[in-house]
Scaffold this active site. Sequence first.
Site, PDB file in Angstrom:
ATOM      1  N   ALA A 150      -5.504   4.807  38.994  1.00  0.00           N
ATOM      2  CA  ALA A 150      -4.049   4.678  38.934  1.00  0.00           C
ATOM      3  C   ALA A 150      -3.647   3.226  39.220  1.00  0.00           C
ATOM      4  O   ALA A 150      -4.360   2.296  38.859  1.00  0.00           O
ATOM      5  CB  ALA A 150      -3.407   5.669  39.894  1.00  0.00           C
ATOM      6  N   VAL A 159      -8.384   0.446  35.124  1.00  0.00           N
ATOM      7  CA  VAL A 159      -7.558   0.480  36.329  1.00  0.00           C
ATOM      8  C   VAL A 159      -6.125   0.217  35.890  1.00  0.00           C
ATOM      9  O   VAL A 159      -5.871  -0.631  35.032  1.00  0.00           O
ATOM     10  CB  VAL A 159      -8.002  -0.581  37.350  1.00  0.00           C
ATOM     11  CG1 VAL A 159      -7.089  -0.567  38.574  1.00  0.00           C
ATOM     12  CG2 VAL A 159      -9.449  -0.368  37.758  1.00  0.00           C
ATOM     13  N   CYS A 160      -5.192   0.954  36.478  1.00  0.00           N
ATOM     14  CA  CYS A 160      -3.774   0.751  36.233  1.00  0.00           C
ATOM     15  C   CYS A 160      -3.479   0.871  34.730  1.00  0.00           C
ATOM     16  O   CYS A 160      -4.000   1.763  34.070  1.00  0.00           O
ATOM     17  CB  CYS A 160      -3.361  -0.610  36.813  1.00  0.00           C
ATOM     18  SG  CYS A 160      -1.595  -0.823  37.103  1.00  0.00           S
ATOM     19  N   THR A 161      -2.687  -0.036  34.178  1.00  0.00           N
ATOM     20  CA  THR A 161      -2.298   0.075  32.774  1.00  0.00           C
ATOM     21  C   THR A 161      -3.389  -0.381  31.816  1.00  0.00           C
ATOM     22  O   THR A 161      -3.163  -0.392  30.605  1.00  0.00           O
ATOM     23  CB  THR A 161      -1.003  -0.709  32.507  1.00  0.00           C
ATOM     24  OG1 THR A 161      -1.165  -2.059  32.946  1.00  0.00           O
ATOM     25  CG2 THR A 161       0.166  -0.070  33.233  1.00  0.00           C
TER      26      THR A 161
END
Length: 230
Positions: free
Chosen positions: A152, A102-104
């Site tokens: 994202a 998730v995310c970075t």
Amino acid sequence: MTTPLHIGLLLFPDVTQLDLTGPFEVFARTPGVVCHLIWKEIKPVRSDRGLMLVPDCTFDNCPPLDVICVPGGPGQIALMSDEETLSFLRRQAQHAQFITSVCTGSLVLGAAGLLHGYRATSHWSSRDQLALLGAEPVEARVVRDRNRLTGAGVSSGIDFALTLVAEIRGNDVAQAIQLQMEYDPEPPFHAGSPQSATPEQLMTARSQMADFIATRRRATERAAQHLSRD
């Protein structure tokens, strides 16, 4: 479902807690799933906003995982050069059904060499950095490429987790969990992405994040150099 499915989420200092707790809420409601919060030692870990979370297993005693999930957050920068963490991810990835983020957190997977040749996403401000690690950046809320599933930025963790549950337990189970959670977003503003924000809002956000994004990019470039030597 006599054999439980083991899902492990990496819990590290300065994690963005919603990257972790959003998917955890979904996974913990899924029948036949055992969730693990994993770090190097069993002691409280501070998230980037101050919430304290406690891992329940370590790299050494973590069982083989069917799903490995790496959330993001400022602490992701340190993980990209943390060989102990990267080696753990590589070991688990050898037998995992799904390798996810998730995310970075996707940049950490990339630093471990686990996204080379795969389509993936990340937070909008750093998505382009995936290309440095051999991945193909994709502008989407959730991206699946074979057994890689990436979400994202921050709030997309719930979308990502429901997508994964649909894969492993079917649409009916995923939709039942969505209903239980009353996950039916109606945000008060339409400013949650570069596409919906005004140019002024986007410019302000980029300016506020510029120094941190530059720091993250340097870490990604170092990880890319390390991968090129392997």
